[in-house]
Design a protein around this motif. Structure first.
Motif, PDB file in Angstrom:
ATOM      1  N   THR A  63       3.384   6.351  -6.015  1.00  0.00           N
ATOM      2  CA  THR A  63       4.038   5.524  -5.000  1.00  0.00           C
ATOM      3  C   THR A  63       3.218   4.263  -4.740  1.00  0.00           C
ATOM      4  O   THR A  63       3.776   3.161  -4.651  1.00  0.00           O
ATOM      5  N   ALA A  64       1.895   4.425  -4.648  1.00  0.00           N
ATOM      6  CA  ALA A  64       1.051   3.259  -4.397  1.00  0.00           C
ATOM      7  C   ALA A  64       1.187   2.245  -5.521  1.00  0.00           C
ATOM      8  O   ALA A  64       1.391   1.033  -5.269  1.00  0.00           O
ATOM      9  N   VAL A  65       1.119   2.729  -6.758  1.00  0.00           N
ATOM     10  CA  VAL A  65       1.232   1.808  -7.893  1.00  0.00           C
ATOM     11  C   VAL A  65       2.611   1.159  -7.915  1.00  0.00           C
ATOM     12  O   VAL A  65       2.751  -0.043  -8.174  1.00  0.00           O
ATOM     13  N   LEU A  66       3.611   1.949  -7.583  1.00  0.00           N
ATOM     14  CA  LEU A  66       4.983   1.442  -7.624  1.00  0.00           C
ATOM     15  C   LEU A  66       5.187   0.353  -6.573  1.00  0.00           C
ATOM     16  O   LEU A  66       5.757  -0.720  -6.869  1.00  0.00           O
ATOM     17  N   ILE A  67       4.690   0.594  -5.367  1.00  0.00           N
ATOM     18  CA  ILE A  67       4.852  -0.409  -4.312  1.00  0.00           C
ATOM     19  C   ILE A  67       4.089  -1.676  -4.692  1.00  0.00           C
ATOM     20  O   ILE A  67       4.631  -2.791  -4.664  1.00  0.00           O
ATOM     21  N   GLY A  68       2.820  -1.492  -5.104  1.00  0.00           N
ATOM     22  CA  GLY A  68       2.012  -2.651  -5.465  1.00  0.00           C
ATOM     23  C   GLY A  68       2.627  -3.423  -6.613  1.00  0.00           C
ATOM     24  O   GLY A  68       2.766  -4.657  -6.552  1.00  0.00           O
ATOM     25  N   GLY A  69       3.002  -2.698  -7.658  1.00  0.00           N
ATOM     26  CA  GLY A  69       3.573  -3.351  -8.827  1.00  0.00           C
ATOM     27  C   GLY A  69       4.854  -4.084  -8.490  1.00  0.00           C
ATOM     28  O   GLY A  69       5.048  -5.253  -8.863  1.00  0.00           O
ATOM     29  N   ASN A  70       5.741  -3.414  -7.763  1.00  0.00           N
ATOM     30  CA  ASN A  70       7.008  -4.044  -7.380  1.00  0.00           C
ATOM     31  C   ASN A  70       6.756  -5.318  -6.588  1.00  0.00           C
ATOM     32  O   ASN A  70       7.394  -6.346  -6.820  1.00  0.00           O
ATOM     33  N   PHE A  71       5.819  -5.245  -5.656  1.00  0.00           N
ATOM     34  CA  PHE A  71       5.543  -6.387  -4.787  1.00  0.00           C
ATOM     35  C   PHE A  71       5.013  -7.562  -5.605  1.00  0.00           C
ATOM     36  O   PHE A  71       5.533  -8.686  -5.523  1.00  0.00           O
ATOM     37  N   SER A  95      -3.997  -2.691 -13.908  1.00  0.00           N
ATOM     38  CA  SER A  95      -5.058  -2.955 -12.925  1.00  0.00           C
ATOM     39  C   SER A  95      -4.869  -2.088 -11.691  1.00  0.00           C
ATOM     40  O   SER A  95      -5.840  -1.556 -11.140  1.00  0.00           O
ATOM     41  N   LEU A  96      -3.609  -1.934 -11.279  1.00  0.00           N
ATOM     42  CA  LEU A  96      -3.366  -1.080 -10.104  1.00  0.00           C
ATOM     43  C   LEU A  96      -3.775   0.362 -10.367  1.00  0.00           C
ATOM     44  O   LEU A  96      -4.357   1.023  -9.504  1.00  0.00           O
ATOM     45  N   VAL A  97      -3.463   0.843 -11.580  1.00  0.00           N
ATOM     46  CA  VAL A  97      -3.800   2.232 -11.899  1.00  0.00           C
ATOM     47  C   VAL A  97      -5.302   2.422 -11.907  1.00  0.00           C
ATOM     48  O   VAL A  97      -5.820   3.437 -11.420  1.00  0.00           O
ATOM     49  N   GLY A 138      14.339  -9.033 -10.218  1.00  0.00           N
ATOM     50  CA  GLY A 138      15.514  -9.751  -9.737  1.00  0.00           C
ATOM     51  C   GLY A 138      15.659  -9.762  -8.232  1.00  0.00           C
ATOM     52  O   GLY A 138      16.708 -10.158  -7.723  1.00  0.00           O
ATOM     53  N   ASN A 139      14.648  -9.305  -7.509  1.00  0.00           N
ATOM     54  CA  ASN A 139      14.797  -9.226  -6.069  1.00  0.00           C
ATOM     55  C   ASN A 139      13.564  -9.765  -5.353  1.00  0.00           C
ATOM     56  O   ASN A 139      12.484  -9.904  -5.924  1.00  0.00           O
ATOM     57  N   LYS A 140      13.792 -10.027  -4.074  1.00  0.00           N
ATOM     58  CA  LYS A 140      12.702 -10.581  -3.265  1.00  0.00           C
ATOM     59  C   LYS A 140      11.641  -9.524  -2.984  1.00  0.00           C
ATOM     60  O   LYS A 140      11.905  -8.324  -3.117  1.00  0.00           O
ATOM     61  N   PRO A 141      10.445  -9.949  -2.565  1.00  0.00           N
ATOM     62  CA  PRO A 141       9.340  -8.996  -2.386  1.00  0.00           C
ATOM     63  C   PRO A 141       9.647  -7.862  -1.408  1.00  0.00           C
ATOM     64  O   PRO A 141       9.365  -6.699  -1.705  1.00  0.00           O
ATOM     65  N   TRP A 142      10.230  -8.166  -0.260  1.00  0.00           N
ATOM     66  CA  TRP A 142      10.428  -7.118   0.743  1.00  0.00           C
ATOM     67  C   TRP A 142      11.362  -6.003   0.243  1.00  0.00           C
ATOM     68  O   TRP A 142      10.983  -4.820   0.276  1.00  0.00           O
ATOM     69  N   PRO A 143      12.552  -6.362  -0.256  1.00  0.00           N
ATOM     70  CA  PRO A 143      13.374  -5.279  -0.825  1.00  0.00           C
ATOM     71  C   PRO A 143      12.663  -4.548  -1.961  1.00  0.00           C
ATOM     72  O   PRO A 143      12.821  -3.335  -2.110  1.00  0.00           O
ATOM     73  N   SER A 144      11.852  -5.276  -2.749  1.00  0.00           N
ATOM     74  CA  SER A 144      11.144  -4.612  -3.851  1.00  0.00           C
ATOM     75  C   SER A 144      10.166  -3.572  -3.326  1.00  0.00           C
ATOM     76  O   SER A 144      10.034  -2.483  -3.900  1.00  0.00           O
ATOM     77  N   VAL A 145       9.477  -3.929  -2.233  1.00  0.00           N
ATOM     78  CA  VAL A 145       8.546  -2.959  -1.651  1.00  0.00           C
ATOM     79  C   VAL A 145       9.299  -1.725  -1.189  1.00  0.00           C
ATOM     80  O   VAL A 145       8.905  -0.589  -1.457  1.00  0.00           O
ATOM     81  N   LEU A 146      10.442  -1.975  -0.518  1.00  0.00           N
ATOM     82  CA  LEU A 146      11.234  -0.831  -0.046  1.00  0.00           C
ATOM     83  C   LEU A 146      11.717   0.011  -1.210  1.00  0.00           C
ATOM     84  O   LEU A 146      11.705   1.249  -1.146  1.00  0.00           O
ATOM     85  N   ASP A 147      12.121  -0.653  -2.286  1.00  0.00           N
ATOM     86  CA  ASP A 147      12.560   0.083  -3.471  1.00  0.00           C
ATOM     87  C   ASP A 147      11.414   0.945  -4.004  1.00  0.00           C
ATOM     88  O   ASP A 147      11.616   2.089  -4.399  1.00  0.00           O
TER      89      ASP A 147
END
Lengths: 228, 400
Positions: A63-71, A95-97, A138-147
């Motif tokens: 989850t941490a990597v996913l949020i960071g990467g998405n953002f 790098s996140l991993v 294809g999306n803005k940072p905030w929705p990406s974090v939520l995703d």
């Protein structure tokens, strides 16, 4: 595409947890679950679900990597040249991993040892690449974090369910990170002839367990059943 | 019979009643006992006189010799272990008391699950479990705890069969799925030296000394680590006059799973299946050949004592014959094309002997080999069909 963009420009003050944004988080928990519906990230679900504590740590790491990467990818989405986007994604995820791996080694060394190579393999976890490609680009940072939060939670939920089943029937115990392992099945039951199921510790049974979860989910929500 | 039929008709529940289970249980019982009144209404149909229930029942009849012999052998081994003399009937009754619960649990759990699925999906009760329910206890060591048998049966019926859509849709043979599940889940109860023979004396103690309850394959598996000629004590048991001599293995008075030991009983079953045309002779013949070929290959290399066993003797040991006659010929999970059946059978036999010799941890290679070939069967069929298409396509091109 341009129409949508214009609309969003016209309505800039969308609340942080609007209906659409909350849906990004709740959908992956059930109807759009990364493991049972998108069928991504199966390998780690089979490999590290022997104990609940490992599954919890793994779920948090992913989850941490996913949020960071998405953002990060979402911030860079307009500047990444299309042809090298996979490499850029890989560099960021890697790098996140490494960060996550170091943190695990520092604070939960035992579990980090038990997870061994699978922490490093988060880089190749299909969920992460899949969400970066499908959403963050294809999306803005905030929705990406939520995703990222939603998909990480959906992944974690399945992981923990599978791990609970496997640990109870495979070792007769439950474990939580920080608390340690404790016996669930009382000794008296063993004296009656009950035995731990060794098959549960082997990966095939994780596959069967995931399969049963998929089965239950699809009989509850028949829309998920593919036509064939 | 007429009166019974009338009674059955009079209690016929409504199909769309509140409890769909009632109707389908009734339907299952009725068609089990009487010729079902189904007729075709449209078009031309060729109807075979033998339906799935009669097919399954023929297999059950073919299994009866193995079952009866297995019961006798359970008692026989028990009294041998205790060092007591006993009459034929004593042995048989002892075995009956040990084996009957296995059969009852297997049928009870399996049919219960089948009934529930039939009621949920609203279809007639499928007959496939009639045979599986008999095969499962016959492949078990006699000392297996009943609850384990129940778990394995449930696993085999749900995961091995119902998940894929019920009878006729399964990839793996359900009975072997149950056995493989137990083998990996509770290895201490499925292999080793303590599970094959009931060594409880009348007073309830166990016979500890002076008796090793290993199977022939279990004993042989201990020889794989050393060179030829070292394990004379083990190999002595396989020579003429030994416990596992060719004759004893053929007749079946050796320890093993309930129904697998006697080659004679398996051959009687094979004869019934072949005469009625239910078992495939291609699979049986090619599996024998496959086992023999692998046996001769091992003979040629012979780097340990296990490999020096004569190929024919190899076929007589363990569950090879039982698996060949009743498991490999399963019409659902075997290959469907004639050529495919030959390939499928050959490799099932080939791998069975290979696994048994190469991996001492899995002395029962037959189970693994048949399950493995079950998975491969659709692929074999695909290539056989494709080869035929290509052959005919070539003919078309030449003619054109």
């Amino acid at each position: 595409m341009s129409e949508v963009a214009e609309k969003e420009v016209k309505a800039p003050s969308e609340p942080l947890f609007s209906k659409k944004n909350v849906k990004l988080m709740t959908d992956p928990l059930d109807d759009d679950n990364p493991i049972t519906v998108q069928v991504l990230g199966i390998c780690s679900a089979l490999a590290i679900t022997v104990q609940v504590q490992q599954a919890v740590i793994m779920a948090l790491s992913v989850t941490a990597v996913l949020i960071g990467g998405n953002f990060i990818i979402s911030l860079m989405r307009n500047t990444i040249p299309n042809r090298i986007r996979i490499i850029v994604q890989l560099v960021i995820v890697a790098s996140l991993v490494i960060l996550v791996d170091q943190i695990l080694k520092a604070f939960v060394y035992d579990i980090s040892k038990a997870l061994s190579v699978f922490v490093g393999l988060i880089i190749t976890n299909c969920i992460i690449m899949g969400r970066l490609e499908a959403f963050a680009l294809g999306n803005k940072p905030w929705p990406s974090v939520l995703d990222g939060v939603g998909n990480g939670a959906g992944y974690g939920a399945i992981l923990i369910i599978v791990a609970i089943v496997r640990e109870i029937f495979g070792s007769g115990s439950l474990s939580l990170p920080g608390v340690g392992q404790f016996k669930i099945i009382p000794e008296a039951v063993y004296e009656f002839g009950y035995m731990n199921n060794n098959m549960m510790i082997l990966p095939p049974m994780a596959l069967v367990t995931v399969g049963i979860i998929i089965w239950v989910q699809r009989s509850r929500n028949t829309e998920l059943i593919e036509s064939h | 019979m007429k009166a019974l039929e009338k009674l059955m008709q009079s209690i016929k529940p409504k199909e769309d009643a509140k409890f769909p289970l009632a109707y389908w249980v009734w339907d299952g019982m009725y068609t089990f006992m009487f010729v079902p009144g189904h007729v075709t209404h449209k078009g031309t149909h060729v109807r075979d006189a033998i339906d799935l229930k009669r097919t399954m029942f023929t297999v059950i009849i073919a299994l009866i010799p193995a079952l009866l012999f297995g019961m006798w052998n359970v008692g026989n081994q028990h009294y041998i272990a205790l060092g007591q003399e006993a009459e034929l009937m004593d042995k048989f009754i002892f075995g009956l008391i040990k084996v009957l619960p296995l059969v009852v649990v297997s049928y009870g759990v399996g049919l219960g699950i089948e009934f529930i699925f039939a009621a949920i999906n609203r279809h007639p009760i499928q007959e496939g479990f009639l045979v599986s329910g008999m095969l499962i206890p016959l492949t078990m060591p006699v000392e297996v705890p009943l609850w384990m048998l129940a778990v394995a049966t449930a696993f085999a019926v749900v995961i091995g069969k119902e998940v894929f859509g019920g009878t006729g849709m399964n990839i793996l043979n359900p009975a072997l799925t149950a056995r493989a599940f137990l083998f990996f889940a509770y290895p201490t109860k499925m292999s080793g030296t303590t599970v094959w023979v009931d060594t409880t004396t009348d007073q309830g103690q166990q016979v500890v000394d002076s008796f090793t309850g290993a199977t022939a394959l279990g004993d042989l598996a201990t020889t794989t680590g050393s060179a030829v000629g070292v394990n004379t004590d083990v190999m002595g048991m396989f020579a003429d006059g030994g416990v596992y001599s060719m004759f004893n293995s053929f007749m079946g008075w050796i320890p093993g799973s309930v129904g697998e030991t006697s080659v004679v009983a398996c051959l009687i079953g094979a004869a019934i299946l072949l005469i009625t045309g239910i078992g495939s002779w291609r699979i049986m013949a090619s599996m024998t050949v496959g086992g023999l070929v692998m046996g001769y290959i091992f003979n040629a290399f012979a780097v340990n004592d296990f490999m020096t066993i004569s190929p024919v003797h190899q076929l007589l040991l363990g569950g090879f014959m039982f698996g060949m006659v009743f498991m490999a010929t399963d019409p659902v999970s075997a290959a469907q094309t004639n050529m495919g059946k030959i390939i499928y059978g050959f490799f099932a036999g080939f791998f069975a002997i290979m696994i048994r010799v190469f991996n001492p941890a899995y002395p029962e290679g037959v189970m693994m080999a048949i399950l493995f070939m079950n998975v491969m069967a659709p692929m074999i069929d695909h290539y056989v069909v494709q080869a035929n298409i290509n052959k005919r396509l070539k003919r078309v091109k030449v003619a054109a």
